[in-house]
Scaffold this active site. Structure first.
Site, PDB file in Angstrom:
ATOM      1  N   ASP A 191      -2.779  -8.585  11.556  1.00  0.00           N
ATOM      2  CA  ASP A 191      -3.553  -7.490  11.002  1.00  0.00           C
ATOM      3  C   ASP A 191      -4.826  -8.066  10.384  1.00  0.00           C
ATOM      4  OD1 ASP A 191      -4.167  -4.925   9.887  1.00  0.00           O
ATOM      5  OD2 ASP A 191      -2.020  -4.530   9.727  1.00  0.00           O
ATOM      6  N   ASP A 208      -7.808  -3.314  10.832  1.00  0.00           N
ATOM      7  CA  ASP A 208      -7.696  -2.303   9.789  1.00  0.00           C
ATOM      8  C   ASP A 208      -9.023  -1.574   9.563  1.00  0.00           C
ATOM      9  OD1 ASP A 208      -5.881  -1.304   7.643  1.00  0.00           O
ATOM     10  OD2 ASP A 208      -7.460  -2.058   6.324  1.00  0.00           O
ATOM     11  N   GLU A 227      -8.279   0.341  14.237  1.00  0.00           N
ATOM     12  CA  GLU A 227      -7.843   1.571  13.566  1.00  0.00           C
ATOM     13  C   GLU A 227      -9.079   2.396  13.215  1.00  0.00           C
ATOM     14  OE1 GLU A 227      -5.297   3.034   9.635  1.00  0.00           O
ATOM     15  OE2 GLU A 227      -6.794   1.466   9.467  1.00  0.00           O
ATOM     16  N   HIS A 260       3.156   2.357   9.005  1.00  0.00           N
ATOM     17  CA  HIS A 260       3.491   2.148   7.595  1.00  0.00           C
ATOM     18  C   HIS A 260       2.752   3.100   6.654  1.00  0.00           C
ATOM     19  CE1 HIS A 260      -0.273   0.242   8.313  1.00  0.00           C
ATOM     20  NE2 HIS A 260      -0.465   0.063   7.011  1.00  0.00           N
ATOM     21  N   ASP A 261       1.800   3.883   7.171  1.00  0.00           N
ATOM     22  CA  ASP A 261       1.067   4.848   6.344  1.00  0.00           C
ATOM     23  C   ASP A 261       1.562   6.273   6.566  1.00  0.00           C
ATOM     24  OD1 ASP A 261      -0.689   2.833   5.424  1.00  0.00           O
ATOM     25  OD2 ASP A 261      -2.121   3.209   7.037  1.00  0.00           O
TER      26      ASP A 261
HETATM   27  O1  ISL Z   1      -2.780   6.216   4.551  1.00  0.00           O
HETATM   28  C1  ISL Z   1      -3.715   6.936   4.684  1.00  0.00           C
HETATM   29  C2  ISL Z   1      -3.529   8.350   4.662  1.00  0.00           C
HETATM   30  O2  ISL Z   1      -3.082   8.736   3.428  1.00  0.00           O
HETATM   31  C3  ISL Z   1      -5.059   6.517   4.963  1.00  0.00           C
HETATM   32  O3  ISL Z   1      -6.051   7.101   4.253  1.00  0.00           O
HETATM   33  C4  ISL Z   1      -5.145   5.040   4.978  1.00  0.00           C
HETATM   34  O4  ISL Z   1      -5.665   4.526   3.849  1.00  0.00           O
HETATM   35  C5  ISL Z   1      -5.958   4.726   6.172  1.00  0.00           C
HETATM   36  O5  ISL Z   1      -5.071   4.981   7.206  1.00  0.00           O
HETATM   37  C6  ISL Z   1      -6.379   3.299   6.266  1.00  0.00           C
HETATM   38  O6  ISL Z   1      -5.255   2.521   6.379  1.00  0.00           O
HETATM   39  C7  ISL Z   1      -5.359   1.154   6.419  1.00  0.00           C
HETATM   40  O7  ISL Z   1      -6.194   0.617   5.433  1.00  0.00           O
HETATM   41  C8  ISL Z   1      -5.778   0.789   4.075  1.00  0.00           C
HETATM   42  C9  ISL Z   1      -4.313   0.414   3.870  1.00  0.00           C
HETATM   43  O8  ISL Z   1      -3.887   0.867   2.609  1.00  0.00           O
HETATM   44  C10 ISL Z   1      -3.419   1.001   4.928  1.00  0.00           C
HETATM   45  O9  ISL Z   1      -2.091   0.581   4.742  1.00  0.00           O
HETATM   46  C11 ISL Z   1      -3.988   0.551   6.237  1.00  0.00           C
HETATM   47  O10 ISL Z   1      -3.182   0.926   7.333  1.00  0.00           O
HETATM   48  C12 ISL Z   1      -6.656  -0.095   3.258  1.00  0.00           C
HETATM   49  O11 ISL Z   1      -6.643  -1.390   3.779  1.00  0.00           O
END
Ligand code: ISL
Ligand code: CA
Length: 545
Positions: free
Chosen positions: A99, A201, A243, A317-318
């Protein structure tokens, strides 16, 4: 097929290290734990792992806040453990995709520690600083994704820094060429250790122009991705997945068009957003509409038919657990989990399984806010309660959509804490671990794991699953998810009942016919008939030559 890449035919599996397997009883999953479970993953048949961040981090956002990109968080292990994981996975034909979190670093990264004490150092310009507004307040009113303002003041330098996420995650200044070269060099360093690629990310944020208020897909995004490709990715047989929460069918191929020299595919969220309240966001309830969901997925199938590639996923995971969010985690859980897998895995693209999905793990169903750990849920709770929202209503929303739903420990056995740890887990295991676990599900030939294993094998064995064209069927049907894959004279018809009621389906004449049963959640079906009655959450696919 000359232009086929290994990742076109592979299925991916996301490991969230903190919650996967704890080898030393400290309650936190770790790299030796992952190594100990590689047998499970090779049984499943996956081609690569997307490993959520394992780098050194203060873990404010569970590793999405990196303080050293070239070392491993001590709670997860060592660099030697990581090299061992890469080698052990490779021995089972499994690649490790890391990641890449380079929109921001941790505020404890050496760069930021230097940047925040003086303007007169190289690292100061690695971050985004602006002078205070005339009243001393932040330069603008932007708010951060996890609550509060997006600007934080630093006394020593008399400036504010920009953070799209928490104050512990200062955004890196991609406008600075030296910063970009630091990142490219770090990427080459990891690729040289033998990893199979990167999941990037929030990569859509790196081209931002904060002064113009342009964050997502800012003016320099594609310029930087092309530079990264030239400097790092070109000529390596790896896979890259970006992403992007903002990508649309209009911009999708800018990231992953084959001649663009950028990425192989993007995680896009239009189908996920279909399940969220348009104004009140993810914590407010909204009834699920299958038609919008299908439209979003089929639009991307269409977009990627002859260029680019579709990253297929329902969970990460989100996001909440898919069986709870889209279907039924009670009486019909097993059929519902198989149905979601069937419709997703037989589309064209690379499917991503999130850990625990392969045994139908469910949402957490916590009752109190102190059971949650995620900063997003905790911060939003504070904000919403201050605005007068009823705590019980918030918990109901969190039970539906909090990120912690996906982060409860992996349920390996009916032992304490699902067999995840011999100690106390950092986040409570789901109370249903004694019933839903890997051991139990794998022992059942009609289990969810075995269904996933079949789907993964189908993609490897049948060209039509990897390469066939996708044609939506019954797009306006509010209960049925159906499509066909077509390759020359052959087609595969996929039909699923997305509801908990028996459902009559009327199929167009042109797709009916007898063939071979490819996969089925209930009794095998070897023909598509003009009129069929599907059991609750029944799904199947038939190959017609
Ligand atoms: O999880 C979310 C929806 O509530 C998103 O707003 C999320 O922050 C977005 O998907 C970005 O995610 C990625 O970057 C974030 C991290 O917290 C997430 O786990 C990651 O997947 C910041 O690095
Ligand atoms: Ca541990």
């Amino acid at each position: 097929r000359q232009d086929e890449k290994w990742w076109h035919r592979a299925t991916a599996y996301q490991v969230y290290p903190r919650s996967f397997a704890d080898s030393n009883g400290d309650g936190v999953g770790d790299i030796p734990g992952i190594v100990s479970k590689l047998g499970h993953l090779s049984d499943l048949g996956i081609g690569f792992i997307w490993l959520s961040p394992v780098f050194t981090s203060p873990m404010v956002d569970n590793g999405y806040d990196i303080s050293d990109y070239r070392d491993i968080a001590s709670e997860f292990g060592t660099l030697a453990d990581m090299d061992h994981l890469i080698a052990e996975a490779r021995a089972r034909d499994i690649g490790i995709v890391m990641d890449l979190v380079v929109n921001h670093s941790s505020s404890l990264h050496e760069w930021f520690k230097a940047a925040r004490v003086t303007r007169d150092c190289r690292e100061h310009d690695y971050y985004i600083w602006r002078d205070p507004a005339p009243d001393g307040g932040p330069p603008d009113a932007a708010s951060a994704a996890f609550g509060g303002p997006a600007w934080t003041y630093v006394e020593e330098v008399g400036q504010y820094y920009y953070h799209h996420f928490s104050p512990a995650q200062p955004d890196l200044n991609w406008q600075n060429p030296a910063l970009r070269e630091e990142i490219y060099d770090m990427m080459r360093w990891w690729l040289d250790r033998g990893i199979a690629g990167f999941r990037m990310d929030v990569i859509s944020l790196i081209g931002k122009d904060v002064d113009a208020g342009l964050y997502e897909e800012g003016p320099d995004l594609h310029k930087f991705l092309q530079e990264m490709h030239r400097e790092v990715l070109d000529g390596r047989d790896i896979v890259t997945i970006g992403e992007s929460w903002s990508v649309s069918p209009e911009t999708g191929l800018l990231y992953c068009g084959r001649d663009r020299g950028e990425l192989d595919m993007v995680f896009e969220f239009s189908h996920i957003r279909e399940g969220w309240h348009p104004e009140r966001g993810k914590f407010a309830p909204k009834p699920f509409d299958l038609r919008g969901f299908k439209r979003a997925l089929f639009d991307w199938q269409d977009l990627t038919e002859s260029d680019g590639w579709h990253a297929l996923f329902l969970s990460n995971h989100d996001l909440p657990r898919q069986v709870s969010f889209y279907a039924d985690d009670g009486a019909h859980r097993v059929a519902a989990a198989k149905m979601l897998a069937t419709v997703l895995h037989l589309l064209r693209g690379t499917p991503f399984i999130y850990q625990g999905e392969e045994i139908g793990m469910t949402n957490a169903r916590f009752e109190r806010i102190d059971q949650y750990r995620d900063l997003e849920t905790l911060n939003h709770f504070e904000e919403q309660i201050a605005l007068g929202v009823d705590p019980a209503e918030f918990i109901a929303g969190a039970n539906r959509n909090s990120r912690d739903n996906a982060r409860t420990p992996m349920q390996w056995s009916d032992g304490a804490h699902g067999g995840f740890t011999s100690g106390t887990p950092w986040l409570e295991a789901n109370a249903n671990a004694p019933i839903i676990n890997v051991e139990g599900d794998k022992a059942d030939p009609g289990g969810i794991f075995s269904h996933y294993r079949k789907l993964i094998a189908l993609r490897r064995e049948h060209d039509i699953v990897t390469h066939g064209r996708t044609e939506p069927l019954l797009p306006d049907d509010p209960a049925i998810f159906a499509y066909r894959r077509v390759q020359e004279e052959t087609c595969a018809v996929v039909i699923a009942n997305f509801t908990g009621e028996p459902c009559d389906v009327c199929m167009p004449e042109a797709v009916c016919g007898a063939g071979d049963a490819l996969i089925a959640s209930h009794e095998p079906r070897a023909a598509i008939e003009p009129m069929m009655t599907l059991a609750p959450y029944e799904s199947f696919a038939v190959l017609i030559r």
